[in-house]
Enzyme design. Structure first.
Site, PDB file in Angstrom:
ATOM      1  N   LEU A   1     -10.477  53.559 -55.067  1.00 56.65           N
ATOM      2  CA  LEU A   1      -9.964  52.906 -53.975  1.00 56.65           C
ATOM      3  C   LEU A   1     -10.112  53.718 -52.564  1.00 56.65           C
ATOM      4  CD1 LEU A   1      -6.359  51.417 -55.374  1.00 56.65           C
ATOM      5  CD2 LEU A   1      -8.587  50.322 -55.443  1.00 56.65           C
TER       6      LEU A   1
ATOM      7  N   GLY B   1     -10.346  50.700 -47.342  1.00 51.94           N
ATOM      8  CA  GLY B   1     -10.803  49.226 -47.098  1.00 51.94           C
ATOM      9  C   GLY B   1      -9.839  48.449 -48.079  1.00 51.94           C
ATOM     10  N   HIS B   2      -9.621  49.140 -49.351  1.00 56.15           N
ATOM     11  CA  HIS B   2      -8.543  48.594 -50.519  1.00 56.15           C
ATOM     12  C   HIS B   2      -7.333  48.414 -49.925  1.00 56.15           C
ATOM     13  CE1 HIS B   2     -12.247  49.664 -53.089  1.00 56.15           C
ATOM     14  NE2 HIS B   2     -12.115  48.513 -53.348  1.00 56.15           N
TER      15      HIS B   2
ATOM     16  N   ARG C   1     -13.974  41.045 -46.171  1.00 56.90           N
ATOM     17  CA  ARG C   1     -15.308  40.244 -45.771  1.00 56.90           C
ATOM     18  C   ARG C   1     -16.448  41.029 -45.766  1.00 56.90           C
ATOM     19  NH1 ARG C   1     -14.120  36.124 -40.919  1.00 56.90           N
ATOM     20  NH2 ARG C   1     -15.818  37.125 -40.250  1.00 56.90           N
TER      21      ARG C   1
ATOM     22  N   ASP D   1     -17.828  41.974 -48.457  1.00 58.78           N
ATOM     23  CA  ASP D   1     -18.466  41.114 -49.488  1.00 58.78           C
ATOM     24  C   ASP D   1     -18.347  39.693 -49.000  1.00 58.78           C
ATOM     25  OD1 ASP D   1     -19.082  43.244 -51.850  1.00 58.78           O
ATOM     26  OD2 ASP D   1     -17.112  43.634 -50.888  1.00 58.78           O
TER      27      ASP D   1
ATOM     28  N   MET E   1     -16.764  51.020 -45.489  1.00 56.86           N
ATOM     29  CA  MET E   1     -16.171  51.697 -46.451  1.00 56.86           C
ATOM     30  C   MET E   1     -16.644  51.120 -47.713  1.00 56.86           C
ATOM     31  SD  MET E   1     -12.597  53.126 -45.335  1.00 56.86           S
ATOM     32  CE  MET E   1     -12.323  54.136 -43.976  1.00 56.86           C
ATOM     33  N   SER E   2     -17.118  51.885 -48.574  1.00 52.80           N
ATOM     34  CA  SER E   2     -17.490  51.240 -50.060  1.00 52.80           C
ATOM     35  C   SER E   2     -17.289  52.359 -51.094  1.00 52.80           C
ATOM     36  CB  SER E   2     -18.895  50.831 -49.834  1.00 52.80           C
ATOM     37  OG  SER E   2     -19.565  50.660 -51.208  1.00 52.80           O
TER      38      SER E   2
END
Ligand code: AMP
Length: 301
Positions: A38, A41-42, A153, A155, A189-190
């Site tokens: 996480l 973003g999460h 968004r 994804d 972020m990813s």
């Protein structure tokens, strides 16, 4: 239930019972499905769920059916202990972290397939990906029975596929799309950013720059699909290892615009590229989203 101790479940039945009990206790249940590792973003999605629900469940499941052969299922970062702390800090009430064997019981043979929306953009090179996503999200929604489920968004195609599936299956849940949370330089972020070396990371910074230039061109009146697409490709092709796609597409149908198309006033610009071991995706909706780069893109949505 914000501030209460985080309930952690690995067993689907126990997770279902906890969500059932929360509803009996008068809570509105919110769900945030994730694959873990996480980041902020999460955390933003969990906070958003907390604005619409009083009991927020987060699922962490690296879903094998959404990875194709040769993709990064085995390498995908898994850090449940750290994620548990993050969920608690973010105000989640419940964490569901099942095993693959529990989510896909022996002999299972059921899949949820959303046609058309799953076939463009990422679906071209990842033909089974959205079938895996739709299948696992359906299972999670059926288990948790939430009033709201929050998706990013970032994804964008996944969000559209989930919205379609929820509508088509008449599932009683409101799907909320949360804006992309970005690093200070604009990179989305990813969890997969962890694959990037410093040199890869410097190259990845060109992605939000390219998207920002496209926003600038669009805001200056550029409506020629090829011109916008070429502008983005020109900015990134020398810094990425390969381009999977750069497309302008209808934000509702995800149908890409052809070569000589004139685009309308609201258009999805989406891309997928490979840098080193990471496949990175990003998007902006031209005519709606602010440029990813510039002073604090996260505050300027
Ligand atoms: P993942 O764990 O990558 O499968 O993502 C879980 C959820 O978090 C999905 O709905 C993603 O769209 C969302 N998400 C991932 N990264 C971001 C981000 N940078 N900003 C907003 N949402 C995100």
């Amino acid at each position: 239930m914000v501030g209460a101790e985080l309930a952690v479940h690995t067993c689907p039945e126990a997770f279902r019972n906890t969500c059932d009990q929360a509803r009996r206790d008068g809570h509105r249940v919110g769900l945030v499905p994730t694959m873990g590792s996480l980041h902020e973003g999460h955390v933003a999605l969990i906070a958003e769920a907390g604005r619409h629900a009083t009991f927020v469940a987060v699922s962490i499941f690296v879903n094998p059916t959404q990875f194709g052969p040769g993709e990064d299922f085995a390498a995908y970062p898994r850090m449940l202990d750290r994620d548990r702390v993050t969920c608690t800090r973010a105000g989640a009430s419940c964490l569901f972290a099942p095993s693959a064997a529990e989510m896909y019981p022996q002999g299972e043979s059921t899949r949820v397939r959303v046609e058309k929306l799953s076939e463009t953009l990422c679906g071209v090179s990842r033909p089974k990906h959205f079938e895996g996503v739709a299948t696992v999200v359906a299972k999670l929604l059926i288990l948790a029975g939430p009033c709201v489920a929050v998706f990013g968004r970032k994804d964008y195609q996944q969000l559209r596929v989930v919205e379609r599936m929820v509508g088509d299956l008449l599932l009683p849940v409101e799907v909320i799309g949360h804006p992309t949370v970005r690093e200070p330089d604009g990179l989305a972020m990813s969890s997969r950013n962890a694959y990037l070396s410093l040199e890869h990371r410097a190259r990845a910074a060109h992605i939000p720059v390219a998207l920002s230039e496209a926003v600038g061109a669009f805001e200056s009146g550029q409506r020629d699909a090829s011109t916008v697409r070429d502008l983005v490709r020109a900015r990134i092709e020398r810094v990425v290892d390969s381009i999977d796609y750069v497309e302008l597409a209808d934000p509702a149908t995800l149908e890409p615009y052809g070569e000589s198309a004139v685009i309308g006033d609201r258009v999805l610009l989406a891309l997928a590229v490979r840098i080193g071991p990471a496949r990175l995706i990003d998007n902006v909706v031209l005519g709606e989203d602010r440029a990813p780069c510039g002073e604090d893109a996260n505050d300027r949505r």
